[in-house]
Design an enzyme around this catalytic site. Structure first.
Site, short mmCIF file in Angstrom:
data_model
loop_
_atom_site.label_atom_id
_atom_site.label_comp_id
_atom_site.label_asym_id
_atom_site.label_seq_id
_atom_site.Cartn_x
_atom_site.Cartn_y
_atom_site.Cartn_z
N CYS A 70 12.60 46.31 -30.27
CA CYS A 70 12.59 45.33 -31.36
C CYS A 70 12.14 45.99 -32.67
O CYS A 70 10.94 46.19 -32.88
CB CYS A 70 11.68 44.15 -31.00
SG CYS A 70 11.58 42.92 -32.31
N CYS A 96 9.86 43.83 -34.85
CA CYS A 96 8.47 43.76 -34.37
C CYS A 96 7.73 45.06 -34.66
O CYS A 96 6.57 45.04 -35.07
CB CYS A 96 8.42 43.56 -32.85
SG CYS A 96 9.61 42.41 -32.19
N ASP A 97 8.35 46.18 -34.42
CA ASP A 97 7.60 47.44 -34.37
C ASP A 97 7.95 48.45 -35.46
O ASP A 97 7.26 49.46 -35.59
CB ASP A 97 7.80 48.10 -32.99
CG ASP A 97 7.26 47.20 -31.87
OD1 ASP A 97 6.26 46.51 -32.11
OD2 ASP A 97 7.85 47.18 -30.78
#
Ligand code: NDP
Length: 310
Positions: free
Chosen positions: A137, A140-141
């Site tokens: 992701c 997300c990261d």
């Protein structure tokens, strides 16, 4: 009346969508029962820090956040249970849902929040370095790799979208595409191929992700020439698609060609009155904790209104 347990609201799945549905359903006095499924807490339990969920100004660890969701749902009266829905019979109300291939729960309403699972390449180093530089992701990261060099695998719209996202944060983005062309739409292909810090490597597969405790590189193989090359990177993103966890609903609930549940736009309603869907099981576009939570709220409100109208 059968010996089966009878309830008003059954929630299947325990990610942000399921817990939010549980919180709203409990507060509406629907006495929801939730079965957590195979991965209690869902996909966030395999991520590290979550920095984009509003209300946590300093970020929060994914597993910790899901514990907080669970604590909130149970404090408000949701009955959260370990167990997996293994079959459903949606032919009549109450709907029958089999748990762990044995017990049957009969429910007036069912909220499906079974999520989706990222597909992985399946090489050992990917598993060993997961959350240590390997992620499925970028939204997300990606932030953790600001100014660094990263790679992303995949040639679909998700990979292109995530590569563009990463290109804004990172120094350089390698896109690893196994064929000599993209699967993505022309517009997305155009976007990545005109971004100066994205280098597209066609006909390329990942032999191994390199690094002891964290990602330091990748060994790539050209599948036409068998030539190997190593690249130095700090982050390795996999964007080769997701599977919605909807197999048990096939034949009952209308699914799209990829298996995502079809909901009536602007609602959580499925083709069966009294069965609602939320979270990634019905969303292949946004796939964020916050959007999943929002759709879980919609499902509980739709279920409450459905019961009130009966
Ligand atoms: P897709 O299934 O469309 O693409 C998957 C990509 O990963 C393909 O390029 C595929 O390669 C590659 N791939 C699959 N398995 C492997 C593997 N083992 N090793 C290397 N590469 C692999 O998935 P997406 O998640 O990209 O998209 C899902 C759906 O969501 C699509 O319909 C897409 O259009 C849609 N979507 C739309 C967006 C938008 O409109 N903004 C944004 C994101 C998604 P190959 O081509 O060789 O099979």
């Amino acid at each position: 009346m059968s010996q089966n347990e009878h309830i008003e609201c059954l929630i299947i799945g325990s990610g942000p969508a399921g817990y939010t549905a549980a919180i709203y359903a409990a507060r509406a006095d629907m006495k929801p029962v939730m079965y957590e499924g195979m991965q209690p807490g869902g996909q966030l339990t395999i991520t590290t820090e979550v920095e984009n969920y509003p209300g946590f100004p300093h970020g929060v660890q994914g597993p910790e956040m899901m514990n907080m969701f669970k604590e909130q749902a149970t404090r408000l009266g949701a009955d959260v249970r370990y167990g997996m829905a293994t079959a459903v019979d949606f032919s009549n109300r109450p709907f029958k849902v089999t748990i762990d291939e044995s017990k049957v729960v009969e429910a007036q309403t069912v909220i499906i929040a079974t999520g989706a699972s990222a597909k992985w390449l399946g090489i050992p180093s990917e598993q060993r370095l997961n959350t240590r530089g390997v992620s499925a992701c970028a939204v997300c990261d990606g932030f953790f790799f600001r100014g660094k060099d990263v790679a992303i695998v995949g040639g679909g719209d998700t990979a292109c979208e995530e590569a563009s996202y990463l290109a804004k944060l990172c120094n350089k983005v390698y896109m690893i595409v196994r064929k000599e062309s993209f699967r993505a739409s022309k517009a997305m292909q155009q976007r990545v191929s005109t971004t100066p810090n994205i280098e597209i490597l066609y006909n390329t597969e990942t032999d191994e992700i390199l690094g002891e405790d964290k990602v330091s590189g990748a060994r790539l193989r050209n599948n036409k020439t068998n030539e190997l090359r190593e690249i130095a990177i700090s982050g390795f993103f996999v964007a080769i698609g997701h599977h919605p966890n909807t197999d048990i609903f096939k034949g009952w609930i209308d699914l799209d060609e990829q298996g995502y549940i079809k909901t009536v736009p602007g609602s959580s309603r499925t083709n069966i009155a009294g069965v609602f869907a939320c979270g990634d099981a019905q969303d292949k576009i946004y796939r964020q904790a916050i959007t999943a939570a929002g759709s879980g709220c919609m499902a509980a409100l739709d279920a409450e209104r459905f019961l009130a109208a009966q």
